[in-house]
Design a protein around this motif. Structure first.
Motif, PDB file in Angstrom:
ATOM      1  N   LYS A 177       1.173  -1.031   0.192  1.00  0.00           N
ATOM      2  CA  LYS A 177      -0.562   0.700   0.353  1.00  0.00           C
ATOM      3  C   LYS A 177       0.956   1.155   0.015  1.00  0.00           C
ATOM      4  N   SER A 178       1.834   1.286   0.996  1.00  0.00           N
ATOM      5  CA  SER A 178       3.055   2.253   0.405  1.00  0.00           C
ATOM      6  C   SER A 178       3.370   2.539  -0.890  1.00  0.00           C
ATOM      7  N   ILE A 179       4.284   1.481  -1.263  1.00  0.00           N
ATOM      8  CA  ILE A 179       3.878   1.771  -2.774  1.00  0.00           C
ATOM      9  C   ILE A 179       2.988   2.836  -3.899  1.00  0.00           C
ATOM     10  N   ASN A 180       2.228   1.694  -3.588  1.00  0.00           N
ATOM     11  CA  ASN A 180       1.010   1.701  -4.314  1.00  0.00           C
ATOM     12  C   ASN A 180       0.494   3.696  -3.917  1.00  0.00           C
ATOM     13  N   ASN A 234      10.523  -3.380  -5.439  1.00  0.00           N
ATOM     14  CA  ASN A 234      11.299  -3.335  -6.747  1.00  0.00           C
ATOM     15  C   ASN A 234      10.471  -4.230  -7.579  1.00  0.00           C
ATOM     16  N   TYR A 235       9.911  -6.033  -7.347  1.00  0.00           N
ATOM     17  CA  TYR A 235       9.035  -6.459  -7.930  1.00  0.00           C
ATOM     18  C   TYR A 235       7.666  -5.642  -7.354  1.00  0.00           C
ATOM     19  N   ALA A 236       7.566  -5.622  -6.750  1.00  0.00           N
ATOM     20  CA  ALA A 236       5.777  -4.743  -6.358  1.00  0.00           C
ATOM     21  C   ALA A 236       6.084  -3.770  -7.146  1.00  0.00           C
ATOM     22  N   SER A 237       6.783  -2.517  -7.347  1.00  0.00           N
ATOM     23  CA  SER A 237       6.601  -1.113  -8.103  1.00  0.00           C
ATOM     24  C   SER A 237       6.322  -1.300  -9.484  1.00  0.00           C
ATOM     25  N   LYS A 238       6.913  -3.024  -9.726  1.00  0.00           N
ATOM     26  CA  LYS A 238       6.429  -3.237 -11.511  1.00  0.00           C
ATOM     27  C   LYS A 238       5.214  -3.694 -11.813  1.00  0.00           C
ATOM     28  N   ALA A 239       4.836  -4.290 -11.231  1.00  0.00           N
ATOM     29  CA  ALA A 239       3.193  -5.328 -11.148  1.00  0.00           C
ATOM     30  C   ALA A 239       2.543  -3.984 -10.570  1.00  0.00           C
ATOM     31  N   LEU A 240       2.685  -3.155 -10.131  1.00  0.00           N
ATOM     32  CA  LEU A 240       2.082  -1.593  -9.892  1.00  0.00           C
ATOM     33  C   LEU A 240       2.385  -0.847 -10.576  1.00  0.00           C
ATOM     34  N   HIS A 241       3.354  -0.564 -11.349  1.00  0.00           N
ATOM     35  CA  HIS A 241       3.134   0.232 -12.180  1.00  0.00           C
ATOM     36  C   HIS A 241       3.506   1.564 -11.560  1.00  0.00           C
ATOM     37  N   LYS A 242       4.353   1.239 -10.424  1.00  0.00           N
ATOM     38  CA  LYS A 242       4.785   2.901  -9.838  1.00  0.00           C
ATOM     39  C   LYS A 242       6.059   3.115  -9.565  1.00  0.00           C
TER      40      LYS A 242
END
Length: 323
Positions: A177-180, A234-242
Motif C-alpha cells: 500500500k505504501s508503494i502504491n 522492485n517487484y511490487a513497483s513493477k506489478a503496480l506500475h509505480k
C-alpha cells in the motif's frame, strides 16, 4: 473413509490456505476456533468447528480420543504479544499441551505437524549454519520445538517457514500500500539477505507431509532463493506500475518510534504492528535459509518465486478491494 485432520490456527492467513489444501486432498477437516474467532471468510468451506482449551491437557486428550484424528497440524500462534509470558504461554506451552495430549491419548495419530518459524533459528551470522533467535516470538517458537523434541513417541515433523506472503496476508500488504501510494520505505542502510515463501507452496508441502513416513525432521521452508532488501519493493513497483520515492529511515529513529508506540498502545492493552520485537526482525542482516533437505526428502519444488508470487498476490488484493 476420508482421513481426518485437526488444524489449529485455521482462521488465520496460513490456516486459510491449509484448509484449502487439505480439502483439495480430500481430507475431512476440523478446525479449532474461539468464541471470538471471525469465521465469516470460511463460510464456503465444508469444514467442522471445534472449541479447544489449550490450558487443559486432559480435555485435549479426551477430544483426540473422541474425534480420532489421523493428523494434527498445529499452526496456532501469536506474532504479537504484550510480554514474554504471553508469547511463551501461547506459542510454547499450548504447543506442548497439545502434543502431550496426542501422546497420552488412547487413539494414536499418524502424524503431527508443527508450523514453527525461521525465527526459531534466527538470522544467520557470518554465513554460519547455526544461529540463535533474536526475538521473543522466535524464542517462544524455539522453546516449543525443544518441548516437542523430547517426545520421541510423537510422529512429528516441524516446518520453519520464512516470511510467508500471498492472498489474505496483511503485513506485506502494508508495504505494498505504501508503494502504491508512492513511497518506498526502508529501515536503516545496511545490506540484507532475505527469503520468502508463497503461502500455497507452504500449505501444499505441509499437507503432502501428512502422508509420508518421515518423522522427527525439521525443515526450513522458502522458495529456495535469496533476495536483497530492495527485491520486494522492485517487484511490487513493477506489478503496480509505480515509481515510488525511496526513503531510508535511521534505525535509531524507527526504534524510538516503535518504543513510543508500544508504550502508548499498552495503555489500551494492545500491541502495535511496529514494535521492538518486529524491529529486530526487520533489521537482521541475513534471513537466508537452506531447503536442500526438503527437496531431498519430498522433492519440494516451489511453484512461486518472489516476482510471480507478488504478481498473483497484488492481483488478488485488487480483485478483492484490499488495494
Amino acid at each position: 473413509m476420508k482421513k481426518r485432520v485437526l488444524i489449529t490456527g485455521a482462521t488465520g492467513f496460513v490456516g486459510y490456505h491449509l484448509i484449502k489444501a487439505a480439502l483439495a486432498n480430500e481430507l475431512e477437516v476440523y478446525i479449532s476456533v474461539r468464541s471470538s474467532s471471525n469465521v465469516a471468510h470460511l463460510k464456503d468451506f465444508n469444514i467442522n468447528y471445534v472449541h479447544l482449551d489449550f490450558e487443559l491437557i486432559y480435555q485435549l486428550r479426551n477430544h483426540i480420543d473422541e474425534k480420532k484424528y489421523d493428523y494434527i497440524i498445529h499452526a496456532a500462534a501469536t506474532t504479537k504479544a504484550k510480554n514474554r509470558e504471553e508469547y511463551f504461554r501461547i506459542n510454547a506451552t499450548y504447543t506442548r499441551n497439545l502434543a502431550l495430549a496426542a501422546t497420552e491419548s488412547k487413539h494414536k495419530i499418524k502424524k503431527m505437524v508443527f508450523v514453527s518459524s525461521l525465527a526459531a533459528r534466527g538470522p544467520l551470522k557470518d554465513d554460519a549454519d547455526l544461529s540463535y533467535p533474536v526475538t521473543l516470538y522466535g524464542n517462544s517458537k524455539a522453546l516449543a520445538e525443544t518441548y516437542l523434541s523430547k517426545m520421541t513417541d510423537l510422529p512429528l515433523i516441524v516446518f520453519r517457514p520464512t516470511a510467508v506472503y500471498g492472498p489474505r496476508e496483511k503485513d506485506i500488504l502494508i508495504l505494498i500500500k505504501s508503494i502504491n501510494s508512492g513511497l518506498e520505505l526502508y529501515v536503516g542502510k545496511q545490506q540484507q539477505k532475505l527469503s520468502f515463501v508463497y503461502v500455497t507452496d507452504l500449505a501444499e508441502i505441509i499437507i503432502e507431509s501428512l502422508h509420508s513416513k518421515i518423522v522427527h525432521r525439521t525443515y526450513n521452508v522458502s522458495d529456495g532463493m535469496v533476495y536483497d532488501k530492495f527485491s520486494l519493493a522492485n517487484y511490487a513497483s513493477k506489478a503496480l506500475h509505480k515509481k515510488p520515492f525511496t526513503l531510508s529511515l535511521p534505525l535509531s529513529a524507527v526504534k524510538a518510534l516503535a518504543w513510543s508506540m508500544e508504550k502508548s498502545y499498552s495503555l489500551f492493552n494492545k500491541v502495535p504492528a511496529l514494535n521492538m520485537d518486529k524491529i529486530k526482525d526487520l533489521s537482521a542482516s541475513n534471513w537466508a535459509c537452506d531447503i536442500e533437505n526438503l527437496k531431498e526428502d519430498f522433492g519440494f519444488e516451489p511453484k512461486y518465486q518472489l516476482e510471480n508470487g507478488l504478481n498473483e498476490t497484488i492481483a488478488w488484493y485488487k480483485e478483492n478491494k484490499w488495494l
